[in-house]
Design a protein around this motif. Sequence first.
Motif, mmCIF file in Angstrom:
data_model
loop_
_atom_site.group_PDB
_atom_site.id
_atom_site.type_symbol
_atom_site.label_atom_id
_atom_site.label_comp_id
_atom_site.label_asym_id
_atom_site.label_seq_id
_atom_site.Cartn_x
_atom_site.Cartn_y
_atom_site.Cartn_z
ATOM 1 N N TYR B 36 102.887 15.266 65.668
ATOM 2 C CA TYR B 36 102.561 13.869 64.963
ATOM 3 C C TYR B 36 101.679 13.010 65.881
ATOM 4 O O TYR B 36 101.459 12.983 67.244
ATOM 5 N N GLN B 38 99.973 9.077 66.612
ATOM 6 C CA GLN B 38 100.307 7.667 66.527
ATOM 7 C C GLN B 38 99.136 6.737 66.896
ATOM 8 O O GLN B 38 98.828 6.951 68.103
ATOM 9 N N ASN B 41 99.460 0.553 67.165
ATOM 10 C CA ASN B 41 100.140 -0.510 66.063
ATOM 11 C C ASN B 41 100.306 0.343 64.676
ATOM 12 O O ASN B 41 100.303 -0.336 63.683
ATOM 13 N N ARG B 42 100.771 1.492 64.725
ATOM 14 C CA ARG B 42 100.906 2.172 63.532
ATOM 15 C C ARG B 42 102.045 3.194 63.804
ATOM 16 O O ARG B 42 102.468 3.484 64.940
ATOM 17 N N GLY B 43 102.685 3.590 62.496
ATOM 18 C CA GLY B 43 103.842 4.335 62.626
ATOM 19 C C GLY B 43 103.228 5.827 63.001
ATOM 20 O O GLY B 43 101.910 5.938 63.165
ATOM 21 N N LEU B 44 104.197 6.756 63.152
ATOM 22 C CA LEU B 44 103.563 8.228 63.485
ATOM 23 C C LEU B 44 103.231 8.748 62.164
ATOM 24 O O LEU B 44 103.806 8.536 60.917
ATOM 25 N N PHE B 46 102.324 12.618 60.435
ATOM 26 C CA PHE B 46 102.559 14.134 60.500
ATOM 27 C C PHE B 46 101.002 14.492 60.388
ATOM 28 O O PHE B 46 100.068 14.395 59.642
ATOM 29 N N LEU B 88 98.108 8.354 70.310
ATOM 30 C CA LEU B 88 99.383 9.137 71.257
ATOM 31 C C LEU B 88 99.671 10.264 70.384
ATOM 32 O O LEU B 88 99.860 10.309 68.973
ATOM 33 N N PHE B 90 102.575 13.353 69.698
ATOM 34 C CA PHE B 90 103.795 13.784 70.016
ATOM 35 C C PHE B 90 103.854 15.295 69.364
ATOM 36 O O PHE B 90 103.702 15.564 68.387
#
Lengths: 114, 115
Positions: B36, B38, B41-44, B46, B88, B90
Amino acid sequence: SAVISQKPSRDICQRGTSLTIQCQVDSQVTMMFWYRQQPGQSLTLIATANQGSEATYESGFVIDKFPISRPNLTFSTLTVSNMSPEDSSIYLCSVERGARETQYFGPGTRLLVL
Amino acid sequence: AQSVAQPEDQVNVAEGNPLTVKCTYSVSGNPYLFWYVQYPNRGLQFLLKYITGDNLVKGSYGFEAEFNKSQTSFHLKKPSALVSDSALYFCAVRDGPTGGFKTIFGAGTRLFVKA
């Protein structure tokens, strides 16, 4: 995929108060998850919420502090109760349609507790 | 217990160069592996996943990842980095029925792409 919205997007709250975060999905989903994320850090699962059953909380999180509702297959709320500055974080809603499938995330709610 | 490790807190790459973001995992059964991203200032979002089949998985935005069972790795790669890839990242592993199908996220790797 799934389109997820969260309200509010951010809030500043006083300690001792409570905030309810809403999560709305554009289609029916089986599993919904609530996460907490410190800025720039990894995600910590708070609880899993399935429609029609009690939420399942992870170690370190309790229902009295983080009550969750899941009234239907497209909506959930997370309440952060009796807030303290340590609750300042980003709270993320996430959904998936099947076990071990891809998760989709909302934009997050940025909470600051003073 | 399932676990996932991202050994690098940060990766710096020049624009146009290839990039690799490392991930190793530990699972008791067949791994379900995900990446994932990011943005600030955003969500993750896919990027890609491995469940079964070809070891090289292609995903969004030109990213790909290679599943290596012997090394228990699932490194994220891109042949030519863009400044807009700075974010970022993950790595994650999904648990099976005994673990409640939970997703375990790595600590995250911050990618900086310099123009």
